[in-house]
Design an enzyme around this catalytic site. Sequence first.
Site, mmCIF file in Angstrom:
data_model
loop_
_atom_site.group_PDB
_atom_site.id
_atom_site.type_symbol
_atom_site.label_atom_id
_atom_site.label_comp_id
_atom_site.label_asym_id
_atom_site.label_seq_id
_atom_site.Cartn_x
_atom_site.Cartn_y
_atom_site.Cartn_z
ATOM 1 N N ASP A 106 62.000 32.447 74.202
ATOM 2 C CA ASP A 106 62.332 32.137 75.597
ATOM 3 C C ASP A 106 62.647 33.404 76.396
ATOM 4 O O ASP A 106 63.039 34.431 75.841
ATOM 5 C CB ASP A 106 63.564 31.228 75.665
ATOM 6 C CG ASP A 106 63.279 29.817 75.188
ATOM 7 O OD1 ASP A 106 62.197 29.587 74.631
ATOM 8 O OD2 ASP A 106 64.159 28.956 75.364
ATOM 9 N N ASP A 107 62.489 33.265 77.720
ATOM 10 C CA ASP A 107 63.020 34.212 78.717
ATOM 11 C C ASP A 107 62.194 35.471 78.932
ATOM 12 O O ASP A 107 62.630 36.380 79.624
ATOM 13 C CB ASP A 107 64.467 34.622 78.394
ATOM 14 C CG ASP A 107 65.424 33.454 78.382
ATOM 15 O OD1 ASP A 107 65.009 32.347 78.781
ATOM 16 O OD2 ASP A 107 66.590 33.641 77.959
ATOM 17 N N HIS A 157 59.178 27.914 81.197
ATOM 18 C CA HIS A 157 60.643 27.838 81.047
ATOM 19 C C HIS A 157 61.359 27.928 82.400
ATOM 20 O O HIS A 157 62.500 28.375 82.475
ATOM 21 C CB HIS A 157 61.103 28.956 80.119
ATOM 22 C CG HIS A 157 62.513 28.817 79.611
ATOM 23 N ND1 HIS A 157 63.079 27.598 79.281
ATOM 24 C CD2 HIS A 157 63.468 29.751 79.355
ATOM 25 C CE1 HIS A 157 64.315 27.788 78.840
ATOM 26 N NE2 HIS A 157 64.584 29.083 78.889
ATOM 27 N N HIS A 161 65.567 30.306 85.898
ATOM 28 C CA HIS A 161 66.548 30.055 84.835
ATOM 29 C C HIS A 161 67.969 29.980 85.382
ATOM 30 O O HIS A 161 68.945 29.945 84.623
ATOM 31 C CB HIS A 161 66.482 31.123 83.742
ATOM 32 C CG HIS A 161 66.999 30.649 82.401
ATOM 33 N ND1 HIS A 161 68.337 30.417 82.145
ATOM 34 C CD2 HIS A 161 66.355 30.371 81.243
ATOM 35 C CE1 HIS A 161 68.490 30.021 80.896
ATOM 36 N NE2 HIS A 161 67.300 29.977 80.324
ATOM 37 N N HIS A 265 64.585 34.610 71.428
ATOM 38 C CA HIS A 265 64.415 35.117 72.785
ATOM 39 C C HIS A 265 63.736 36.485 72.776
ATOM 40 O O HIS A 265 63.940 37.285 71.848
ATOM 41 C CB HIS A 265 65.772 35.224 73.489
ATOM 42 C CG HIS A 265 66.453 33.904 73.661
ATOM 43 N ND1 HIS A 265 67.131 33.279 72.633
ATOM 44 C CD2 HIS A 265 66.546 33.071 74.735
ATOM 45 C CE1 HIS A 265 67.632 32.117 73.069
ATOM 46 N NE2 HIS A 265 67.289 31.972 74.329
#
Length: 299
Positions: A106-107, A157, A161, A265
């Site tokens: 993620d991210d 995603h 965020h 991540h």
Amino acid sequence: MIVYDIESFEKKKSKKWIFWTILIAIIVIGIAIFGGIKTAEYVAKQKEQKLAQENKEEQNTQQNKEIKDSNSNQQDTTYKGLTKEQLKAIDNIYDSKEKVAFLTFDDGPSSNVTPKILDVLKKEDIKATFFVLGTMVKANPGVLRREREEGHYIANHSYSHVYSKVYANKNKPLEEYNKTNKLIQEALGDSNYQSNIFRFPGGSVGGYYDKLKQKAKKKFQEKGISYLDWNCLTNDSDGAETKQAIMQNLKATSKGKKSLVILMHDAPNKDLTAKTLPDVIKYLKEQGYSFQNMYDVIE
């Protein structure tokens, strides 16, 4: 006596002429001043009205733009969502009869960490799934292209965020998905690309925004977009500051499970994740897991 009267009359006549001349001059000047004042007031009023009209038109233009942008974010004319069978396959991802591990990151994509992770995956011949942020895609389009070129699945995603933005209302998660999906298309140079799988920031259940997330899920499903959480994690973004801590979390949360969706991540500050990834892969192989990404599920 007659001469005197004539002179007196001429003097009186001259005085009257001067009087009327001055009076007329005063009247003319007064009218001119009054007219000038009125003209100035009229011009000022016209300018004020014109400025007000321009401001109103500018506000209307801005409002129309915002409405257009909002509608554009919600339009689904280019959607080619997942089929019912594909949606069901993702829903059943944890029910594998064989030991399968899905490495998910993620991210990202980041310019410093993601390439290191890609190097490890390439060396191990493993395909992963990257849940990317729109802001990071915009910053690092080249890294995103490498992810796709090397066979990894690019999922979604959100754009920011930032919880207060992503969950501002039930429509916002889809809007952030759309914004990110468009940036992915632009980065890849492929207007047909659809990420089709969303990972809710913070997960799809629980927390302060849980009720809103449930409403947002329905909107995703209507578009043929799935969502995916995790059932195994390393805590690389939640307190694990050493390789040993990451591995301990991995072992604890994978115990007794055949199908693992592992949360990691690749944000700019996750260099430790890249350094620990070879150990993660080695352990999973020793435990008998094979590796898949989301292409293996939906194709």
